[in-house]
Design an enzyme around this catalytic site. Structure first.
Site, short mmCIF file in Angstrom:
data_model
loop_
_atom_site.label_atom_id
_atom_site.label_comp_id
_atom_site.label_asym_id
_atom_site.label_seq_id
_atom_site.Cartn_x
_atom_site.Cartn_y
_atom_site.Cartn_z
N ASP A 28 20.06 53.21 36.69
CA ASP A 28 20.09 54.16 35.73
C ASP A 28 21.32 55.16 36.23
OD1 ASP A 28 19.76 55.57 33.44
OD2 ASP A 28 18.13 56.45 34.07
N ASP A 122 23.60 52.73 29.48
CA ASP A 122 23.84 53.22 30.79
C ASP A 122 22.58 53.17 31.73
OD1 ASP A 122 21.90 54.68 29.40
OD2 ASP A 122 22.47 56.70 30.10
N GLU A 123 21.82 51.85 31.36
CA GLU A 123 20.76 51.53 32.37
C GLU A 123 20.35 49.83 31.93
OE1 GLU A 123 16.66 52.91 31.55
OE2 GLU A 123 17.30 53.77 29.62
#
Length: 406
Positions: A28, A122-123
């Site tokens: 993350d 983003d993860e």
């Protein structure tokens, strides 16, 4: 500290954690949009920075941890963010930059393992079981990922290392920012049960309040409540939470090609701030998206919404289901819950969108019926609607709420 930030529970003993069998990683990025924006403004590192529209009618896309300490959160009206943190610097978003960095980060993941399941820009989840012989232990691989992302992209990430997806995601959250946390197989139950119920996947504010009224405050409380009692109070969700409370999560990391998705957007002729109107639009877009999926013979597990504000700030939110679906009502229920969770309080919107990702052939994803499912449900209603549309044309039949003037 927000209700979604939790500190790591203390470990028993001082020895390094044993990562044997902990082949699931959740990576993350830390305050991704904010930290990426700071690449061009290194003078602002370590100061409160808010990303979003500069006007009071703008909305926060992201914020540095220094700004979050004052209570600033994403999707918050910019006017409120300025009142909470008047010393913050406001920067406009750079979506092209974010996409470029995200693509590079995902390429880094894919150089390690083909089993990469992106959840957003983003993860992502990674299954590194096939890379251990080549690259070392799961913790070693996690360290390599953090170093590579920082050296090549200039931003930081936090990595949870665990035997299951659920625990890995918890671990990455509690070690933020710029951390690495291994949860050994033997410590999963202890780790999970020390956390508050709000840490469980699928527990929103309303469910957390309901659990609190039942006297269930920690995950341990849920674990030691009979599953039958939880089912009576929460339905099928009770069994799901009981499994999570004991660290049980059988889901595998499923590679998802981000371009494989079906969705629909709507740009409004004028900015809209009426939640009822937005709900109807989400219903229409969910119907359209699910119909396209059924026409293509596909089902999907990840449902996302896109919201663009009057100042052109754009945010997305998503949720991954346990089982894939092509049912319009199920897509809509998730879409509207994601929208309501933003708490926008009549923020003016230019566009909303609904998208389903993680698509697979419907023939390869058998439907798992539930005990309380009626003989004829939403799935049958969708098929009947599809037949009517094929015979009489688009718009000939649909939900009653969409018959109102848009």
């Amino acid at each position: 500290m927000s209700r979604r930030q939790f500190r790591p529970p203390p470990r028993a003993g001082a020895a390094p954690p044993d990562d044997t069998g902990c082949t699931i990683l959740h990576v993350d990025m830390d305050a991704f949009f904010a930290n990426a924006s700071l690449l061009a403004r290194p003078d602002l590192i370590g100061t409160p920075v808010v990303i979003g529209g500069a006007g009071n009618r703008g909305v926060v896309l992201s914020a540095t941890y220094e700004a979050r300490a004052f209570g600033v959160t994403s999707a918050m009206p910019m006017g409120r963010a300025r009142r909470l943190c008047p010393q913050a610097t406001v920067l406009p978003p750079d979506h092209e930059l974010y996409s470029r960095i995200s693509d590079a980060v995902m390429a880094t993941f894919e150089s390690i393992t083909p089993y990469v399941e992106p959840l957003s820009l983003d993860e992502a989840f990674l299954d590194v079981s096939g890379a251990v012989r080549r690259l070392g232990s799961p913790a070693t691989i996690a360290s390599q990922i953090r170093d590579t992302v920082h050296d090549e992209q200039g931003v930081t990430c936090s990595v949870g290392v665990a035997p299951t997806k659920f625990v890995a995601k918890l671990a990455s959250g509690v070690c933020k920012p710029d951390g690495l946390l291994v949860v050994p197989v033997a410590e999963v139950v202890t780790f999970v049960q020390q956390l508050p119920v709000g840490a469980l996947w699928g527990v929103g504010e309303k469910t957390e309040e309901h659990l609190g009224r039942l006297g269930l405050v920690t995950v341990a409380d849920i674990a030691h409540t009979p599953e039958a009692t939880l089912r009576r109070a929460l339905g099928a969700t009770g069994s799901h939470l009981h499994d999570l409370a004991w660290g049980r999560d059988p889901r595998r990391v499923e590679p998802v090609h981000r371009e494989k998705s079906i969705g629909a957007d709507e740009t409004f002729p004028v900015d809209v701030d009426d939640p009822a109107y937005i709900h109807r639009e989400l219903l229409r877009l969910s119907q359209k998206t699910a119909r396209r999926m059924r026409s293509a013979g596909l089902v999907g597990r990840t449902i996302s919404i896109k919201v663009r504000f009057a100042d052109f700030t754009t945010i997305t939110r998503s949720k991954t289901l346990r089982d894939p679906t092509d049912v319009s009502q199920e897509v809509y229920a998730i879409a509207v819950s994601l929208y309501d969770a933003l708490g926008l309080q009549r923020a003016r919107l230019r566009l909303v969108g609904v998208r389903v990702e993680g698509l697979v052939k419907a023939a390869n994803a058998p439907v798992q019926p539930t005990l309380d499912e009626p003989e004829h449900g939403w799935r049958d209603a969708d098929r009947a609607l599809d037949r009517a549309v094929a015979r009489f044309g688009s718009g000939s039949v649909g939900p009653a709420s969409l018959l109102r003037k848009r």
